[in-house]
Design a protein around this motif. Structure first.
Motif, mmCIF file in Angstrom:
data_model
loop_
_atom_site.group_PDB
_atom_site.id
_atom_site.type_symbol
_atom_site.label_atom_id
_atom_site.label_comp_id
_atom_site.label_asym_id
_atom_site.label_seq_id
_atom_site.Cartn_x
_atom_site.Cartn_y
_atom_site.Cartn_z
ATOM 1 N N GLY A 23 61.978 39.843 113.604
ATOM 2 C CA GLY A 23 63.392 39.510 113.600
ATOM 3 C C GLY A 23 63.682 38.205 114.308
ATOM 4 O O GLY A 23 64.525 37.411 113.868
ATOM 5 N N ALA A 24 62.983 37.967 115.417
ATOM 6 C CA ALA A 24 63.199 36.741 116.178
ATOM 7 C C ALA A 24 62.748 35.508 115.399
ATOM 8 O O ALA A 24 63.423 34.471 115.396
ATOM 9 N N VAL A 25 61.588 35.608 114.740
ATOM 10 C CA VAL A 25 61.106 34.483 113.926
ATOM 11 C C VAL A 25 62.107 34.169 112.817
ATOM 12 O O VAL A 25 62.452 33.000 112.574
ATOM 13 N N MET A 26 62.589 35.203 112.133
ATOM 14 C CA MET A 26 63.565 34.998 111.060
ATOM 15 C C MET A 26 64.856 34.400 111.608
ATOM 16 O O MET A 26 65.426 33.464 111.032
ATOM 17 N N ALA A 27 65.335 34.928 112.734
ATOM 18 C CA ALA A 27 66.597 34.466 113.304
ATOM 19 C C ALA A 27 66.536 32.995 113.680
ATOM 20 O O ALA A 27 67.473 32.227 113.404
ATOM 21 N N SER A 478 56.527 39.642 97.589
ATOM 22 C CA SER A 478 55.671 39.055 98.628
ATOM 23 C C SER A 478 56.455 38.382 99.743
ATOM 24 O O SER A 478 55.898 38.081 100.804
ATOM 25 N N PHE A 479 57.753 38.149 99.533
ATOM 26 C CA PHE A 479 58.592 37.541 100.572
ATOM 27 C C PHE A 479 59.389 38.584 101.351
ATOM 28 O O PHE A 479 60.206 38.229 102.201
ATOM 29 N N ALA A 491 61.204 42.838 107.106
ATOM 30 C CA ALA A 491 60.274 41.988 107.860
ATOM 31 C C ALA A 491 59.456 42.861 108.797
ATOM 32 O O ALA A 491 59.951 43.865 109.307
ATOM 33 N N GLY A 492 58.211 42.460 109.018
ATOM 34 C CA GLY A 492 57.371 43.192 109.959
ATOM 35 C C GLY A 492 56.187 43.859 109.294
ATOM 36 O O GLY A 492 55.921 43.698 108.095
ATOM 37 N N ALA A 493 55.458 44.656 110.081
ATOM 38 C CA ALA A 493 54.211 45.266 109.624
ATOM 39 C C ALA A 493 54.424 46.355 108.590
ATOM 40 O O ALA A 493 53.464 46.787 107.949
ATOM 41 N N GLY A 494 55.648 46.820 108.399
ATOM 42 C CA GLY A 494 55.919 47.793 107.353
ATOM 43 C C GLY A 494 55.586 47.272 105.966
ATOM 44 O O GLY A 494 55.387 48.060 105.035
ATOM 45 N N LEU A 511 54.081 36.061 108.099
ATOM 46 C CA LEU A 511 54.871 36.567 106.986
ATOM 47 C C LEU A 511 56.358 36.303 107.185
ATOM 48 O O LEU A 511 57.070 35.924 106.239
ATOM 49 N N ALA A 512 56.853 36.524 108.408
ATOM 50 C CA ALA A 512 58.274 36.320 108.678
ATOM 51 C C ALA A 512 58.659 34.854 108.515
ATOM 52 O O ALA A 512 59.732 34.532 107.971
ATOM 53 N N ALA A 513 57.809 33.953 108.972
ATOM 54 C CA ALA A 513 58.103 32.523 108.812
ATOM 55 C C ALA A 513 58.123 32.138 107.340
ATOM 56 O O ALA A 513 58.995 31.376 106.887
#
Length: 528
Positions: A23-27, A478-479, A491-494, A511-513
């Protein structure tokens, strides 16, 4: 929070649920691109001064929400490895950041096991390189002969203390190679952050911010770019429009039990595999009767976790086992090949020489949980100076029978319980048995005359909202964009269709980036 009435925005460009790593990377990236970003975090807001190097205080940053119910023959212990508050689990993660290998992305195609990712290592490689430059990874890419292609680490390796040197001797005598463990921890000052002091308190969080975590990097970047974080806000449901194609609103409950809603042009669920599944299933509606993004019935299915096989031993030499990092000083991936003659399947990574403190779950005392009283006291006096430890990280293959689902109760805020059902298959048990035998042999070769295995555990939960090419067999592309809802992302390991035998945090950052860049470029078509 008590005694005041916080105000919340009524709308945003992007609502992100969860202020952990993904979440932080996306934010940070979306806010810097000019989007109005609101982050909802169920736990409290932390700062560096809250991260006290104490085993008791460290428990505050572990999961503090409603109990997650265990199920299956090999239950997953949720609390210890999950986070509570701004920073999430990566606030107290150990900074072990190896890359997944190319074969980890093609499990079905190569081995006929599990599932393929809808992307390859080559697709993710540039994002691994970007992230490692941003956070500052310490290591020796040349010494990691197994490492897939990529840019060299920006920093040299972390220190190796006596414990690591003694165990390395055992690997060498058995013809196995070791390298410094790649760590998202600073071996030298880097971009305004100080170097690690090697005091071994990573599990309690790093007040120096030498360990990469959201408080050190991406949360400050997001806030500086205009994002807003609201703590003590538990997301309840995500509501879609009448046709169900686009999501419109995030419902949440504040610390005083008051319900609120924020309209959003796009929603990112980054609350971890378990809570992401809970929100999707609890958001069922006439248009999505099985839950959001669950037309395939795959939400909550195909979870996996690493089997951790710890091993311990005494040496005549002093080991300095209190020094270093909680993760490891050295790595060996000579056992990463997946097929084995004994029927075991999957990769193994050795995390060698973890820093230990006196007690708590991963402490010295619990390496011999059978000892009590005077016998324990004598053991502790010896172990504090002469104990060494390492762990095997063993791969498992996701299975549809291993799942996350809603429990039987709903709390007073209207938020459902969650149950994790998890059972290991026979090839995973065989792999853990192999790792245990090998660990004892490695200790003996290193010169330990008294060694033993600790209790196996599970770590690094992944899956439940798998990415894939087909909407009938996965939840997102994939995104991380949900197949059924064009402005809802996970987003995340899920998202992981497989877990390899490496810690997931580096990969979920990459992945998040990648997902954030996709959202920025495709904003006009993705956002409602």
């Amino acid at each position: 929070m008590k005694g005041r009435t916080p105000t919340y925005p009524l709308e945003a460009d992007v609502v992100i649920v969860g202020a952990g790593a993904a979440g932080a990377v996306m934010a940070a990236r979306l806010a810097r691109a000019g989007r109005r970003v609101v982050i909802l975090e169920a736990g409290p807001r932390w700062n560096a001064g809250d991260l006290v190097s104490s085993q008791i205080w460290a428990r505050r940053i572990k999961w503090g929400g409603p109990a997650v119910l265990p199920g299956g023959e090999d239950p997953y212990g949720f609390n210890m490895a999950n986070g509570w508050g701004v920073g999430g689990a990566s606030l107290h993660h150990y900074g072990g950041w190896p890359r997944m290998h190319a074969e980890d992305f093609r499990m079905r195609s190569t081995y006929g096991q599990g599932l393929d990712w809808p992307l390859t290592y080559a697709d993710l490689r540039p994002w691994y390189d970007k992230i490692q430059e941003e956070v500052g990874i310490s290591g020796d890419a040349v010494a990691e002969t197994w490492r897939p292609p990529g840019a060299p680490y920006p920093l040299g390796p972390m220190a190796v203390f006596n414990q690591g040197a003694l165990l390395r001797r055992g690997f060498e005598k058995r013809g196995l190679r070791t390298a410094p463990y790649p760590a998202a921890i600073l071996s030298a000052n880097y971009k305004g952050r100080p170097a690690c002091i090697n005091d071994g308190w990573c599990d309690a969080g790093c007040p120096l911010m030498a360990l990469a975590n959201p408080l050190a990097l991406y949360i400050p970047q997001a806030l500086e770019a205009g994002a807003v974080v609201h703590e003590h806000c538990r997301a309840r449901r995500v509501l879609a429009d009448g046709r169900g194609r686009r999501v419109r609103t995030v419902e949440f409950v504040d610390a005083d039990g008051r319900a609120h809603a924020i309209r959003a042009r796009s929603v990112v669920l980054a609350a971890g595999p378990v809570q992401n599944v809970r929100i999707l299933l609890q958001s069922a509606s006439p248009a999505s009767p099985k839950g959001l993004a669950n037309g395939s019935g795959m939400v909550g299915r195909n979870i996996a976790a690493h089997v951790m096989v710890p091993a311990h031993g005494f040496f005549d030499d002093k080991t300095q086992c209190h020094l270093g990092t909680s993760g490891a000083q050295l790595i060996c991936q000579d056992h990463y090949g997946k097929r084995r003659a004994d029927g075991a399947f999957g990769s193994v990574t050795w995390a060698i020489a973890n820093a230990l403190k006196p007690n708590d779950l991963l402490g010295i005392a619990n390496t011999r949980a059978d000892l009590m009283g005077g016998e324990l006291h004598r053991f502790m006096a010896r172990a504090a100076h002469h104990l060494a430890t390492m762990s095997a990280i063993c791969e498992t293959v996701p299975s549809a029978r291993n799942r996350i689902e809603l429990g039987p109760r709903v709390d007073r805020d209207g938020i459902a319980q969650v149950r994790i059902t998890h059972t290991l298959d026979e090839q995973a048990r065989a792999l853990a048995t192999f790792a245990g035998r090998e660990a004892l042999a490695l200790f003996a070769s290193a010169g330990s005359r008294e060694n033993w295995l600790g209790q196996r555990g599970l770590a690094h939960l992944a899956g439940g909202t798998l990415m894939g090419e087909k909407a009938t067999a996965s939840v997102t592309d994939s995104f991380g964009v949900c197949h059924e809802h064009t402005n809802l992302l996970i987003a995340g390991a899920g998202l992981f269709p497989s877990v390899g035998a490496v810690n997931p945090t580096f990969t979920l950052h990459a992945l998040a980036a990648r997902s954030a860049e996709h959202v920025i470029k495709q904003w006009s078509s993705l956002a409602a």
